[in-house]
Design a protein around this motif. Structure first.
Motif, PDB file in Angstrom:
ATOM      1  N   PHE A  98       0.828  -1.206   0.000  1.00 26.53           N
ATOM      2  CA  PHE A  98       0.000   0.000   0.000  1.00 26.53           C
ATOM      3  C   PHE A  98       0.864   1.258   0.000  1.00 26.53           C
ATOM      4  N   ALA A 101       2.249   1.883  -3.393  1.00 22.05           N
ATOM      5  CA  ALA A 101       1.214   2.374  -4.306  1.00 22.05           C
ATOM      6  C   ALA A 101       0.920   3.848  -4.059  1.00 22.05           C
ATOM      7  N   ARG A 212      -3.719  -4.616   0.414  1.00 28.96           N
ATOM      8  CA  ARG A 212      -3.511  -4.884  -1.011  1.00 28.96           C
ATOM      9  C   ARG A 212      -4.716  -4.454  -1.837  1.00 28.96           C
ATOM     10  N   ALA A 215      -4.391  -0.765  -2.190  1.00 27.54           N
ATOM     11  CA  ALA A 215      -3.286  -0.473  -3.101  1.00 27.54           C
ATOM     12  C   ALA A 215      -3.722  -0.597  -4.544  1.00 27.54           C
TER      13      ALA A 215
END
Length: 220
Positions: A98, A101, A212, A215
């Motif tokens: 995350f 990202a 995730r 992200a």
């Protein structure tokens, strides 16, 4: 859950949000009473009876998070004791995905923690976080915990952000409510701050189950 087109700034808590809360829970609930008992030649039950009421009294106040306070109050070297179990400090397994990202998205990302600077420094020795943030801010810098409106006023004066276009993630429901009262529009709780603890009811707040997923959405 989150419309990333409406997010310019991301504010992230540290303990229980990015880092596994198991370290902190183990230290304050078990390890510190154990070492306090050893120091006084008493039982761990005696130590917990001495320490727990004071913890309850100070919860939500800046003293609760202040290592200087606990060092004075208990006459114990808190930072050194934390180092004895520092191997338990760890990043949540999904958090780095995350953070990467967010970094790639170009948004402003700021760490805001109630952790004392001594605790923050210890954790940064064990886990690389600096690279992902424009600023690392401890509430002790302002003299108010995140539970207090004065913290948010001081934060916005220090790091200008638009509350309507800000996402804040924290594992404390009380702190999330303080942020909501200040006007921060996008809020997420954490379902399982301690990897060895139970899943929590986050009540009125949507919760992060796996970073995730966030992200993937952030990167779109």
């Amino acid at each position: 859950m989150i419309n990333w087109n409406h997010i310019d700034t991301v504010l992230l808590d540290m303990d229980g949000t990015l880092l596994d809360l198991h370290f902190d829970n183990h230290f304050w609930v078990e390890y510190l009473p154990q070492r306090y008992a050893e120091h006084h030649g008493q039982s761990i039950e005696w130590a917990k009876a001495e320490i727990y009421p004071l913890m309850k009294e100070k919860q939500g106040q800046l003293d609760w998070y202040c290592l200087d306070f606990w060092t004075r109050e208990l006459d114990m070297p808190i930072v050194e004791l934390k180092r004895e179990v520092a191997h338990l400090i760890s990043l949540r397994p999904d958090a780095e995905v995350f953070l990467r990202a967010l970094q790639a998205s170009g948004r402003d990302v700021i760490l805001i923690t109630n952790a004392h600077r001594g605790s923050l420094s210890l954790k940064l020795e064990r886990v690389e976080l600096r690279t992902y943030f424009q600023r690392l801010i401890s509430s002790h810098d302002f003299g108010f915990p995140k539970e207090a409106r004065a913290f948010w006023t001081a934060l916005q004066a220090e790091v200008p952000f638009d509350p309507e276009r800000t996402l804040f993630i924290d594992d404390s429901l009380g702190i999330l409510r303080a942020a909501q009262d200040y006007g921060i529009a996008h809020l997420l709780a954490v379902r399982q701050p301690d990897s060895r603890g139970a899943l929590r009811d986050t009540e009125e707040f949507d919760a992060v189950e796996d970073y995730r997923d966030l992200a993937a959405a952030c990167a779109r």
